[in-house]
Design a protein around this motif. Structure first.
Motif, mmCIF file in Angstrom:
data_model
loop_
_atom_site.group_PDB
_atom_site.id
_atom_site.type_symbol
_atom_site.label_atom_id
_atom_site.label_comp_id
_atom_site.label_asym_id
_atom_site.label_seq_id
_atom_site.Cartn_x
_atom_site.Cartn_y
_atom_site.Cartn_z
ATOM 1 N N ILE A 162 0.859 -1.192 0.000
ATOM 2 C CA ILE A 162 0.000 0.000 0.000
ATOM 3 C C ILE A 162 0.892 1.238 0.000
ATOM 4 O O ILE A 162 1.813 1.346 0.810
ATOM 5 C CB ILE A 162 -0.927 0.027 1.229
ATOM 6 C CG1 ILE A 162 -1.817 -1.221 1.256
ATOM 7 C CG2 ILE A 162 -1.776 1.287 1.226
ATOM 8 C CD1 ILE A 162 -2.692 -1.319 2.500
ATOM 9 N N GLN A 163 0.625 2.152 -0.928
ATOM 10 C CA GLN A 163 1.357 3.411 -0.948
ATOM 11 C C GLN A 163 0.442 4.531 -1.435
ATOM 12 O O GLN A 163 -0.547 4.278 -2.122
ATOM 13 C CB GLN A 163 2.613 3.320 -1.828
ATOM 14 C CG GLN A 163 2.371 3.129 -3.311
ATOM 15 C CD GLN A 163 3.659 2.937 -4.094
ATOM 16 O OE1 GLN A 163 4.155 1.825 -4.223
ATOM 17 N NE2 GLN A 163 4.202 4.022 -4.639
ATOM 18 N N HIS A 181 -1.670 8.378 -0.414
ATOM 19 C CA HIS A 181 -2.686 8.751 0.577
ATOM 20 C C HIS A 181 -3.843 9.507 -0.067
ATOM 21 O O HIS A 181 -4.475 10.349 0.581
ATOM 22 C CB HIS A 181 -2.052 9.610 1.679
ATOM 23 C CG HIS A 181 -0.918 8.929 2.382
ATOM 24 N ND1 HIS A 181 -1.113 7.968 3.356
ATOM 25 C CD2 HIS A 181 0.428 9.039 2.226
ATOM 26 C CE1 HIS A 181 0.065 7.540 3.793
ATOM 27 N NE2 HIS A 181 1.022 8.167 3.120
ATOM 28 N N THR A 185 -9.087 5.100 -3.910
ATOM 29 C CA THR A 185 -8.201 3.937 -3.856
ATOM 30 C C THR A 185 -8.206 3.202 -5.182
ATOM 31 O O THR A 185 -9.254 2.971 -5.776
ATOM 32 C CB THR A 185 -8.644 2.968 -2.742
ATOM 33 O OG1 THR A 185 -8.582 3.639 -1.480
ATOM 34 C CG2 THR A 185 -7.749 1.737 -2.699
ATOM 35 N N SER A 213 0.543 6.850 -7.065
ATOM 36 C CA SER A 213 0.529 7.165 -5.633
ATOM 37 C C SER A 213 0.476 8.658 -5.287
ATOM 38 O O SER A 213 -0.026 8.989 -4.203
ATOM 39 C CB SER A 213 1.725 6.512 -4.930
ATOM 40 O OG SER A 213 2.941 6.938 -5.489
ATOM 41 N N LYS A 219 -4.562 6.334 -3.234
ATOM 42 C CA LYS A 219 -4.065 5.270 -2.374
ATOM 43 C C LYS A 219 -3.990 4.037 -3.261
ATOM 44 O O LYS A 219 -4.981 3.641 -3.884
ATOM 45 C CB LYS A 219 -5.030 5.034 -1.213
ATOM 46 C CG LYS A 219 -4.631 3.906 -0.274
ATOM 47 C CD LYS A 219 -5.662 3.773 0.844
ATOM 48 C CE LYS A 219 -5.301 2.658 1.799
ATOM 49 N NZ LYS A 219 -6.297 2.540 2.899
#
Length: 311
Positions: free
Chosen positions: A59-60, A62, A66, A90, A94
């Motif tokens: 996961i990278q 924010h 998603t 990224s 997300k």
């Protein structure tokens, strides 16, 4: 005449002994290297409990939205394979890369690799991560699993993105010689072939250390029980997808290899998939099947533009 026959027999015996010794050396070196490399493979991402086993994810980013990335068949280490694309995504999203069972650093499962099981496990993984709204982005065979997925979880998937993704109408293709490939691995000859021709290991443009990790994971996962089971379910999985269509309201965009000769009518087959979509689009890009290795920047640019049109 007797002397000639004696020398011929002796030569044959020497050759047989040499072949046996060579085979033994290749096998022994492979066994030793497997044990040594097992300790050299470095963990990345995080393990998620799915159906009582561990599924590895990375996961990278924010971003508020998603993007979930699903690999093509036999991708050794999806977390590494998708790195160029994840790096481009990224800053805006997300990004979750899922390594299905048998892939990357995930466990092996005893369950058959039917679309139903694969899709259910991916969904459970996302549920465990408390991710309930996302864009599904898949490479190659993920086009088949993704088609089933977006129909089962319509309220969770906000868009589907196919990267040279498979379509049901193309068929499963020729049956893979899984038994022969498994023997090639177990005998050590696959390792020898990789040593002689390193380019056989498909890898994105990453640093040497990461590339070496990808090589070791490739040798570890090649023709493991889950990869074999998945190949054995190609025909039934493609057949099951023939009756499925993308939900009409779901935004769908395909990034396809331009002028490919791998599958006849590749572009037309994808056009057929989105003909009834309210928001369907295709982008043709120069490159090979692994477009996300070389065209990640263009994919993200066009994808963001496409999603912007939905708002």
């Amino acid at each position: 005449m007797k002397r000639t026959l004696f020398f011929l027999l002796k030569a044959v015996v020497v050759m047989v002994i040499a072949i046996v010794v060579f085979l033994a050396i290749v096998f022994t070196v492979n066994v030793i290297c497997n044990k040594l490399e097992k300790g050299k493979i470095e963990s990345y991402g995080q393990l998620v409990s799915v159906d009582g086993k561990n599924m590895n994810v990375t996961i990278q980013g924010h971003g508020e939205e998603t993007v979930v990335l699903l690999p093509g068949y036999g991708t050794a280490a999806p977390g590494i394979d998708f790195k160029p694309l994840a790096d481009e995504l990224s800053p805006f999203y997300k990004v979750v890369v899922i390594e299905p069972f048998g892939y990357g650093l995930s466990d092996i499962t005893e369950k058959e690799r039917s679309t139903e099981n694969i899709v259910s496990e991916i969904h459970e993984c996302l549920q465990q991560l408390n991710i309930d709204r996302y864009i599904l982005m898949g490479h190659s065979i993920a086009g088949i699993y993704g088609l089933d997925y977006v129909n089962k979880y319509k309220n969770e998937v906000s868009a589907f993105v196919g990267i040279d993704s498979s379509v049901p109408a193309q068929g499963a293709g020729d049956e893979l010689p899984t038994a022969a490939l498994k023997s090639l691995k177990q005998s050590g000859f696959y390792r020898l072939l990789v040593k002689l021709a390193p380019d056989q290991i498909i890898s994105p443009d990453v640093d040497d250390k990461t590339k070496e990790q990808n090589r070791m994971i490739s040798l570890k996962n090649m023709m493991n029980p889950n990869i074999i089971s998945e190949a054995e379910h190609f025909t039934s999985n493609f057949k099951a997808a023939e009756s499925l269509k993308f939900p009409k309201e779901l935004p769908v965009i395909f990034f396809l290899v331009k002028d490919t000769t791998d599958v006849e009518g590749w572009e037309a087959l994808h056009e057929e998939q989105i003909k009834d979509s309210l928001h369907g689009k295709m982008m043709m890009l120069e490159g090979d099947h692994y477009l996300h290795h070389t065209r990640s920047k263009e994919i993200v640019q066009h994808f963001r533009s496409f999603m912007g049109e939905m708002k």
